[in-house]
Each structure stands twice: as structure tokens, then as C-alpha cells.
Design an enzyme around this catalytic site. Structure first.
Site, short mmCIF file in Angstrom:
data_model
loop_
_atom_site.label_atom_id
_atom_site.label_comp_id
_atom_site.label_asym_id
_atom_site.label_seq_id
_atom_site.Cartn_x
_atom_site.Cartn_y
_atom_site.Cartn_z
N CYS A 122 5.33 -29.79 10.61
CA CYS A 122 4.82 -29.25 9.35
C CYS A 122 5.03 -27.75 9.49
CB CYS A 122 3.35 -29.57 9.12
SG CYS A 122 2.73 -28.70 7.67
N CYS A 150 1.76 -25.72 8.09
CA CYS A 150 0.45 -25.74 8.76
C CYS A 150 0.41 -26.86 9.80
CB CYS A 150 -0.69 -25.84 7.76
SG CYS A 150 -0.45 -27.06 6.44
N SER A 151 -0.25 -27.98 9.51
CA SER A 151 -0.42 -29.00 10.54
C SER A 151 -0.44 -30.40 9.96
CB SER A 151 -1.71 -28.74 11.31
OG SER A 151 -2.79 -28.75 10.40
N CYS A 152 0.22 -30.64 8.80
CA CYS A 152 0.20 -31.96 8.18
C CYS A 152 0.79 -32.98 9.15
CB CYS A 152 0.98 -31.94 6.86
SG CYS A 152 0.26 -30.76 5.71
FE FE Z 1 0.56 -28.88 7.01
#
Ligand code: FE
Length: 211
Positions: A114, A117-119
Site C-alpha cells: 500500500c 499507508c497500510s491497506c
Molecule cells: Fe493504505
């Protein structure tokens, strides 16, 4: 060091231990607002957190193992992951982002990131590892995926096409890694034991993989 300095140093340490981090304070403030504005109750927030904490890479590994064993399940999983999972009694929460499962082969290797961010497919793998959220991974894997995978111990031959998949809040990916040779006759549990979290992100192969 004088006694006074030691005392001060000690005080400073114990103070920083009891101070909540910036992110913990922010999460608490958001939680309070959600409750105050009537968006969610505390119970609903807690049950979401508990549901998330109950997931782990073991969930994803069982699904990968079943896909290795059952071609028709795998075909469905690749075409429509939510439906295929529901058929085996694995109901994803209604608000789950769209989930896309992809398969690594001898020709194509997928790796997930991602960049924003951190998906992450938390509904199947639990919380993402810290490195997945790091700026270094997010920025480097899109530019030099082979180099990054080599740092994870995965060296891909040049004739394998690498596809980097960028996740979003609405679309999450999980990788079905290649099934290791020499695993004919393995049952679902034995196969699942070979499927690591990192292999479902695509940065490594399953355990005992030799192709
Ligand atoms: Fe994300």
C-alpha cells in the site's frame, strides 16, 4: 554521574513509560468522538477490535492450502473471493473492502504493497507487519521490487514477470503463493503449515519451497 543526575534520569524514564504515545492519544480521542457523536457505541468499537485481533495469517494459510488442493475452489476464489469464502463458511464482515486474490505462477509473481499507508487484507491475515507500513518498503518495492524481495531472501529469475499490486482502502489483495514441489499427498493442515504471512504478501515463497 552524580546521584542527582541519576535520580533525574530515572524520573524521566518512568515518566515517558506512563505517557501514552501520540497515536494512542489520538486513537482514544477519535474513539471518544465516535461515541459522543453517536456513530458507534463503545461495545461496537470493542467488538470490531476483537474481531480484528482474532484474525491471523493462519486464516489466510488455510485458505491458500484449500486453493492448492481444490482447483474449483481456487478458480472461484480468484474470480470472486468473497463469494468463494462464503461458500466454505468464511463470512467476511459486510463493511469489508473488496478483496482480490491473485495467484503466483512460474511465469508471474505478484507482490502487494500500500504505497499510501497500510491497506492490507486484515480480514484474512490479521494486522500487517511493521515493515509493511514502513516508508522504506512502500516506496522501494514499487521501484525495485526484485531488490526488495531479495532482501527477504527471494531471488526470482529474470524470466518471471513481477507485478506490484498497490492496495487501497477499497481494494485489498492476497497472494496465493506457488505450491512447493514435493507436497503431493499433503493434507490441508500440512500444506497450511508451509504458508507464511510473507508468502501471502508476495515477498517470499512458502516454507520448503523448491520449484
Ligand atoms: Fe493504505
Amino acid at each position: 554521574m552524580s546521584n542527582e543526575q541519576q535520580v533525574n534520569h530515572g524520573d524521566h524514564d518512568s515518566e515517558s513509560e506512563i505517557q501514552p504515545s501520540y497515536y494512542a492519544s489520538r486513537a482514544k480521542a477519535i474513539e471518544a468522538l465516535l461515541v459522543q457523536k453517536g456513530v458507534m457505541t463503545t461495545n461496537e468499537i470493542n467488538s470490531e477490535v476483537n474481531a480484528m485481533d482474532s484474525k491471523s495469517p493462519a486464516d489466510g494459510a488455510k485458505i491458500v492450502a484449500l486453493a492448492w488442493l481444490d482447483d474449483s475452489f481456487k478458480t472461484k476464489l480468484l474470480a470472486n473471493a468473497s463469494e468463494a469464502l462464503e461458500e466454505i463458511g468464511y463470512k467476511l464482515p459486510d463493511e469489508t473492502p473488496y478483496l482480490k486474490v491473485v495467484e503466483n505462477s512460474e511465469d508471474i509473481h505478484h507482490v502487494v504493497v500500500c504505497t499510501l499507508c497500510s491497506c492490507y487484507p486484515r480480514m484474512l491475515l490479521g494486522r500487517p507487519p511493521d515493515w509493511y507500513k514502513s516508508l522504506a518498503y512502500r516506496s522501494r518495492v514499487v521501484v525495485s521490487p526484485r531488490e526488495v524481495m531479495e532482501e527477504f531472501g527471494l531471488r526470482l529469475s529474470d524470466d518471471i514477470e513481477v507485478r506490484v499490486l498497490d492496495s487501497t482502502a477499497d481494494l485489498r489483495y492476497m497472494v496465493i503463493p506457488r505450491r512447493p514441489l514435493g507436497t503431493d499427498g499433503f493434507d490441508q493442515e500440512s500444506l497450511a503449515a508451509l504458508v507464511t504471512r510473507d508468502s501471502m504478501i508476495g515477498v517470499s515463497d512458502p516454507l520448503s519451497a523448491h520449484f
